[in-house]
Structures are given as C-alpha cells and as structure tokens.
Motif scaffolding. Structure first.
Motif, PDB file in Angstrom:
ATOM      1  N   LEU A 190       0.849  -1.089  -0.097  1.00  0.00           N
ATOM      2  CA  LEU A 190      -0.018  -0.011  -0.247  1.00  0.00           C
ATOM      3  C   LEU A 190       0.793   1.230  -0.063  1.00  0.00           C
ATOM      4  O   LEU A 190       0.550   2.248  -0.843  1.00  0.00           O
ATOM      5  N   ALA A 191       1.703   1.212   0.806  1.00  0.00           N
ATOM      6  CA  ALA A 191       2.653   2.375   0.845  1.00  0.00           C
ATOM      7  C   ALA A 191       3.393   2.690  -0.538  1.00  0.00           C
ATOM      8  O   ALA A 191       3.449   3.955  -0.833  1.00  0.00           O
ATOM      9  N   TYR A 239       2.404   1.806  -3.388  1.00  0.00           N
ATOM     10  CA  TYR A 239       1.482   2.248  -4.345  1.00  0.00           C
ATOM     11  C   TYR A 239       1.167   3.645  -4.190  1.00  0.00           C
ATOM     12  O   TYR A 239       0.913   4.381  -5.073  1.00  0.00           O
ATOM     13  N   ARG A 240       0.944   4.042  -2.965  1.00  0.00           N
ATOM     14  CA  ARG A 240       0.402   5.268  -2.701  1.00  0.00           C
ATOM     15  C   ARG A 240       1.554   6.391  -3.202  1.00  0.00           C
ATOM     16  O   ARG A 240       1.326   7.303  -3.820  1.00  0.00           O
ATOM     17  N   ASP A 279       3.105  -1.526  -8.525  1.00  0.00           N
ATOM     18  CA  ASP A 279       2.634  -2.811  -7.671  1.00  0.00           C
ATOM     19  C   ASP A 279       3.421  -4.003  -8.421  1.00  0.00           C
ATOM     20  O   ASP A 279       3.140  -5.138  -8.106  1.00  0.00           O
ATOM     21  N   LEU A 280       4.397  -3.711  -9.142  1.00  0.00           N
ATOM     22  CA  LEU A 280       5.488  -4.709  -9.538  1.00  0.00           C
ATOM     23  C   LEU A 280       6.779  -4.532  -8.978  1.00  0.00           C
ATOM     24  O   LEU A 280       7.398  -3.153  -8.815  1.00  0.00           O
TER      25      LEU A 280
END
Lengths: 103, 161
Positions: free
Chosen positions: A84-85, A87-88, A93-94
């Motif tokens: 989440l961190a 992505y934020r 996400d890879l």
C-alpha cells in the motif's frame, strides 16, 4: 505405517515449500510474491503437524504451528502495508519497478 | 490415513501450483485458500482439531482481505485476459526443483524416530497449558511481535501529506 504417513506428509510439505519458493522468486506482482511466501509457511505447518502426529504428540510441535500461523499473519499484514505504501507513493505494484534498493 | 494424507497433500500441492498458473489473481487467491484448507484438514485428521480450525478460519478471512487488495491495486483481478507476470521463470523453476529434490531426499533417506501416535491428553488443553506455562516466553514473544506489527503497519501505510 506411521513412518510412511510421516514421509508422505513431509514430501507434500517439501512440494509446497518448493512451489512457494518458485512463486516468490518468479512473480513480479508484490501480492503474488506474498502468496508464494504463504505457501512456504503452509508447507511448514503441514510438516510440523506431521511431526506432532508421528512423534508421540510433543507439545512443542503444536506450539510451532501456533508460531507459524502468527508468522503468516505478520507477514501478510506487513506485506500489505508495504504494498500500500509503495502504491501510494509511486503507483507501483510490480517489484521490477521498485528496484532502487537493488545492488 | 495413508490415502487421506496422500490425497489432501496432492490437493494442497496442485492448488498451490495452480496459484501461479491461472490468469486471474482472484482465482489464484481462492486456489491458495483451497491449498490452506487441504493442509488444515490434514491437521484435523492428525488430531490437531483446534489448530486446523484456526488455520481455516484465519486463512478464509485473510484471503478475503487479499481479494479486496487485489481489486484495489492490481491489474487484471478478474482474469479477463491472459496474464503472465514473471521474471526469470527458468531460474526460479531450477531453484525450486533443486530445493524440492534435496528436501525429498532428506525426507526419504533420514531414519525418523517415530514413536507413533500417542494417546496423550487433550492436545488443545496441552497446548493451552504449554502456552501459559512452559512456553510462556514464546507466547509473550508472539504477542510483542503482533503488537509491533500493528504499530508498524499503521506507520508504514498511513498517508504522508
């Protein structure tokens, strides 16, 4: 008979560990890597349970299962927090896009 | 018992393998759940009824959370198009197969001192006694680790403005 069951269960556990290892090494998505790690711990749980059953039911083996279940919960929570961190921060996400700590 | 362990072990391994071959992440999640449930049923068959049930309940909840994360973050959660997101597939397979070979060789070559399933006291009560007695340090360490995880997840995941 007991020994054969133990060996069969441990073989399945070894296969689970190897499958999880393949997933953790080959997948690019962070969540899929976490699934691989979970499969490894799943194999360990199976192995601990088999040893508990075949080895005269030592209480330490069932305590080990409790530890492994906790490890799984901790791994999952921390993994999602990190996913989440990142992505934020960067819509990543890879793992291949998140390689700035690679040597 | 032999047939049960073989069948459920095969189910756990096959669903585990399918996790990394299906196109949809949601499907992968439920296959992973199937693998966990198969292992938990083996635990229950071994006589660890409490721990097996805990694993099933925990994993079902965890996989539901995982599905939510997939829909939130990931591309292609529904598997509407083919998906392969792997790197170094061959090397990973090689390492995994070597590890499997080594572990299996150990499993079948090492003589295990089995004392057979002992008709001990209630395993759940024994586990509880151990966790609140001789294994108290383990329990306290686990509790501390979980507390640190709670603090750590919030600290990591909270948005910084």
């Amino acid at each position: 008979m007991t020994e054969l069951v133990l060996r069969l269960a441990l073989t399945a556990a070894a296969a689970l560990v190897a499958t999880g290892l393949y997933g953790a090494l080959s997948q690019q998505s962070i969540v899929m890597i976490m699934m691989g790690l979970e499969l490894v711990v799943n194999g360990l749980i199976l192995g601990a349970g088999a040893f508990w059953w075949a080895g005269g039911q030592p209480v330490a083996a069932s305590v080990l299962v409790v530890v492994l279940v906790t490890v799984m919960a901790v791994e999952m929570a921390m993994g999602f927090a990190v996913a989440l961190a990142i992505y934020r921060a960067r819509q990543v996400d890879l793992t291949d896009d998140a390689g700035e700590l690679a040597g | 018992m032999i047939a049960l362990v073989s069948a459920l072990g095969a189910v756990a391994v096959i669903t585990g393998l399918l996790v990394f071959t299906v196109d949809s992440m949601a499907r992968a999640t439920f296959l992973l759940l199937a693998s966990f449930v198969a292992v938990a049923v083996v635990l229950i068959a071994f006589g660890l009824g409490y721990l097996g049930t805990v694993v099933i309940l925990m994993m079902t909840t965890e996989m539901m959370i995982m599905v939510v994360f997939m829909v939130m973050l990931m591309m292609n959660p529904a598997g509407l198009m083919p998906m392969t997101m792997v790197h170094n597939r061959r090397g990973s397979w090689a390492i995994a197969l070597v590890v499997f070979g080594l572990l299996t060789a150990g499993v079948w070559l090492v003589p295990f001192p089995t004392s057979g399933p002992a008709p001990g006291p209630d395993p759940t009560a024994a586990l509880g006694d151990a966790l609140m007695g001789g294994q108290m340090l383990t329990m306290m360490t686990l509790g501390l680790a979980l507390l640190a995880t709670i603090v750590g997840t919030v600290a990591v995941a909270v948005s910084r403005r």
